[in-house]
Design a protein around this motif. Structure first.
Motif, PDB file in Angstrom:
ATOM      1  N   LEU B 127       0.831  -1.203   0.000  1.00 25.96           N
ATOM      2  CA  LEU B 127       0.000   0.000   0.000  1.00 25.96           C
ATOM      3  C   LEU B 127       0.867   1.255   0.000  1.00 25.96           C
ATOM      4  O   LEU B 127       0.550   2.259  -0.636  1.00 25.96           O
ATOM      5  CB  LEU B 127      -0.937  -0.009   1.211  1.00 25.96           C
ATOM      6  N   LYS B 128       1.998   1.183   0.719  1.00 22.46           N
ATOM      7  CA  LYS B 128       2.914   2.329   0.747  1.00 22.46           C
ATOM      8  C   LYS B 128       3.528   2.518  -0.635  1.00 22.46           C
ATOM      9  O   LYS B 128       3.671   3.628  -1.129  1.00 22.46           O
ATOM     10  CB  LYS B 128       4.027   2.066   1.777  1.00 22.46           C
ATOM     11  N   MET B 129       3.892   1.393  -1.244  1.00 19.38           N
ATOM     12  CA  MET B 129       4.542   1.414  -2.549  1.00 19.38           C
ATOM     13  C   MET B 129       3.665   2.090  -3.600  1.00 19.38           C
ATOM     14  O   MET B 129       4.162   2.782  -4.484  1.00 19.38           O
ATOM     15  CB  MET B 129       4.832  -0.037  -2.968  1.00 19.38           C
ATOM     16  N   VAL B 130       2.351   1.874  -3.525  1.00 17.07           N
ATOM     17  CA  VAL B 130       1.476   2.481  -4.529  1.00 17.07           C
ATOM     18  C   VAL B 130       1.039   3.889  -4.112  1.00 17.07           C
ATOM     19  O   VAL B 130       0.187   4.499  -4.756  1.00 17.07           O
ATOM     20  CB  VAL B 130       0.215   1.623  -4.808  1.00 17.07           C
ATOM     21  N   GLY B 131       1.642   4.374  -3.044  1.00 14.78           N
ATOM     22  CA  GLY B 131       1.359   5.744  -2.621  1.00 14.78           C
ATOM     23  C   GLY B 131      -0.036   5.937  -2.076  1.00 14.78           C
ATOM     24  O   GLY B 131      -0.709   6.929  -2.355  1.00 14.78           O
ATOM     25  N   ALA B 155      -1.979  -2.781  -5.451  1.00 13.64           N
ATOM     26  CA  ALA B 155      -1.315  -3.175  -4.208  1.00 13.64           C
ATOM     27  C   ALA B 155      -1.652  -4.617  -3.868  1.00 13.64           C
ATOM     28  O   ALA B 155      -0.794  -5.386  -3.434  1.00 13.64           O
ATOM     29  CB  ALA B 155      -1.729  -2.253  -3.066  1.00 13.64           C
ATOM     30  N   GLY B 156      -2.920  -5.004  -4.104  1.00 17.41           N
ATOM     31  CA  GLY B 156      -3.365  -6.369  -3.814  1.00 17.41           C
ATOM     32  C   GLY B 156      -2.566  -7.403  -4.571  1.00 17.41           C
ATOM     33  O   GLY B 156      -2.410  -8.533  -4.115  1.00 17.41           O
ATOM     34  N   VAL B 157      -2.076  -7.026  -5.740  1.00 21.94           N
ATOM     35  CA  VAL B 157      -1.287  -7.974  -6.523  1.00 21.94           C
ATOM     36  C   VAL B 157       0.191  -7.882  -6.178  1.00 21.94           C
ATOM     37  O   VAL B 157       0.855  -8.902  -6.009  1.00 21.94           O
ATOM     38  CB  VAL B 157      -1.523  -7.773  -8.035  1.00 21.94           C
TER      39      VAL B 157
END
Lengths: 268, 283
Positions: B127-131, B155-157
């Motif tokens: 979730l952090k990675m996708v901002g 993020a789920g993937v």
């Protein structure tokens, strides 16, 4: 897996059966189902089977396609057969442990199975060869007289056609959702019964949400075009009986007559 | 780690009147770390193609190899394949189902059978990675905007830590700002995580700026498979199959035709700008 469900699907091709008036097909399906419950012996079912086979042949729908839908009722079929086989009292045929198979049970079970298979096949021929629109028109016309008794015939047939129309859409949607969840490692096929039931949640939630959304969109679209029920509504293509429809009625009633005579009277 | 498609054919509704070929003799090699654009208009077979890459569909004939193993093999572990080749579908509505976003992202790693701590860590990272903002973590995914939903879906993937990430039309239905955000995010994921990314789209403009290789699908066949410059050089053929080169290509082609000393091969806005400035500098 989901492609096996042929219930309510329309198979696009051209045939005599496809071109028949939907009212003929509705009445024919009803008559055919009735005949299945009227005949009582092997010869009667043989005639029904032949009639069905001729219809399938005439309809140009590949039999493989029709019987694919059978897989989904396989368990129901098995269950009815097992219950009938073991629980019908009568002349003993085979007996082991606590179970007894009777001659009457065997007869009953096979009759039930044949009846169910014919019933499903017969009604799927109707939906496979009739577009949902036509089917609704036919339904409305056949049920027309009930309007006098204040039965909301138009509304019922509208609901039916919408339901039929949405079966393939929702199936496709289910397929997509299943794939999306399988891509995240969901497993719909393995595991214990409880786990499998649990695994349906990620499938059902998006499916329900999308079904509600579609229903609301449809309601809005209908309202935007001033839909207000059946009163005073005219048809662009009114149903008119043609020569082939009259012939079909003739064939249908002779079938019913022969089936009853053979199935009930000639051989008891 | 690579994917190879060898003479893959796929026919929908085989042996019915509706039968039609969705993929015809597709041969592709997808090595590690590439950023690939898969282009084709509706019905060109691109969605079917990507479903072959993670085993959701198996070819009618031909084979798909993942790391040298045939995925149609009965003892091939498809679950593992799906965790290695992550596929984000077009509509986030098809996969969001949990009561809050965080739980939804946990779904993938949980299916991998990881311990709870690891699952939550991965979900948080993803979730952090996708901002994605912390404040929305425990909100229902159904209340989010289109762009945010898509972030949760991605993020789920990526919470499953795939080696290959495939995104089916990730920008469909987004406004220009949202589109840029998502494409920028994907570019960042590719650069930071060092994964292979396959971006499916029907818009050349979307992918031209980002990808290093373009595969064009037409009627179930691979029409072009090359670096962007070479693919866009065929802009006339692209038009015939209902696609178009990026607008920049047209501008540059016209300029070159009008006698400007520019290199018409520029595919991105940046390159075009430099070319034009150079031309003026020379003038």
């Amino acid at each position: 897996m989901l492609r096996d469900i042929t219930l309510g699907q329309y198979y696009r091709t051209d045939s005599v059966i496809h071109r028949l008036d939907p009212r003929v097909k509705l009445v024919a399906t009803f008559v055919f189902i009735m005949s299945l419950f009227l005949v009582k012996n092997f010869w009667g079912y043989l005639i029904a089977g032949v009639f069905l086979a001729v219809c399938i042949k005439l309809s140009n729908v590949p039999p493989k396609f029709i019987f694919r839908g059978m897989k989904t009722i396989f368990f129901l079929l098995l269950l009815t057969m097992v219950f009938n086989l073991f629980l019908t009292p009568g002349k003993e045929l085979v007996s082991f442990w606590k179970f007894t198979i009777t001659y009457e049970g065997l007869k009953m079970a096979s009759m039930m199975a044949v009846r169910l298979v014919f019933l499903i096949t017969g009604s799927s021929i109707m939906t496979l060869t009739t577009t949902p629109n036509n089917l609704t028109d036919g339904m409305e016309s056949v049920l027309g007289p009930l309007k006098k008794l204040h039965v909301p015939v138009h509304e019922i047939s509208m609901m039916m056609s919408i339901a039929l129309r949405f079966i393939p859409i929702l199936l496709e949607e289910t397929d997509k959702i299943m794939k999306a969840q399988m891509a995240r490692g969901a497993d719909f096929e393995n595991g214990s019964l409880i786990n499998r039931a649990k695994s349906l949640v990620p499938l059902l939630v998006p499916l329900f949400i999308s079904a509600f959304r579609r229903a609301m969109d449809l309601a809005m679209a209908m309202e935007a075009r001033c839909y207000r029920g059946g009163d005073g509504r005219t048809k662009m293509k009114p149903l008119i009986y043609k020569k082939r429809d009259r012939i079909a009625y003739g064939v249908l009633y002779s079938y019913l007559l022969v089936a009853i005579v053979v199935g009930r009277i000639l051989f008891r | 780690m690579s994917l190879i498609l060898d003479h893959v054919n796929y026919i929908y509704d085989e042996d019915t009147a509706m039968a039609h070929a969705a993929l015809i003799d597709v041969n592709l090699q997808i090595p590690d770390g590439q950023f690939i654009g898969l282009i084709g208009h509706t019905g060109s077979g691109k969605s079917t193609l990507i479903q072959h890459l993670n085993g959701l569909e198996t070819p009618t004939s031909g084979s798909v190899y993942f790391n040298g193993k045939d995925i149609s093999d009965p003892d091939f572990n498809k679950k593992e394949l799906r965790s290695k080749v992550g596929l984000v579908f077009q509509y986030p509505e098809h996969q969001l189902f949990e009561t809050d976003c965080f739980k939804d992202v946990c779904f993938g790693p949980k299916n991998l059978g990881l311990p709870q701590k690891e699952v939550e860590l991965r979900a948080y990272e993803a979730l952090k990675m996708v901002g994605f903002d912390d404040e929305y973590f425990y909100q229902s995914p159904f209340e989010l905007s289109g762009g945010q939903k898509r972030r949760v879906a991605i993020a789920g993937v990526i919470a499953m830590k795939p080696d290959v990430l495939i995104l089916d039309e990730p920008t469909a239905g987004l406004d220009p700002k949202g589109r840029e955000d998502i494409l920028g995010l994907i570019k960042r994921l590719h650069d930071e995580m060092g994964i292979t990314v396959i971006l499916v789209s029907h818009s050349m403009d979307d992918v031209a700026d980002y990808v290093e290789r373009i595969i064009v699908m037409n009627k179930g066949r691979v029409a072009f498979d090359d670096i962007p410059v070479n693919v866009f050089a065929h802009y006339k053929e692209l038009e015939e199959i209902g696609l178009a080169a990026p607008q920049v290509t047209y501008v540059m082609q016209e300029l070159a035709k009008a006698g400007f000393p520019v290199d018409a091969k520029a595919t991105t806005m940046e390159q075009a700008k430099n070319e034009i400035l150079k031309a003026f500098g020379r003038c």
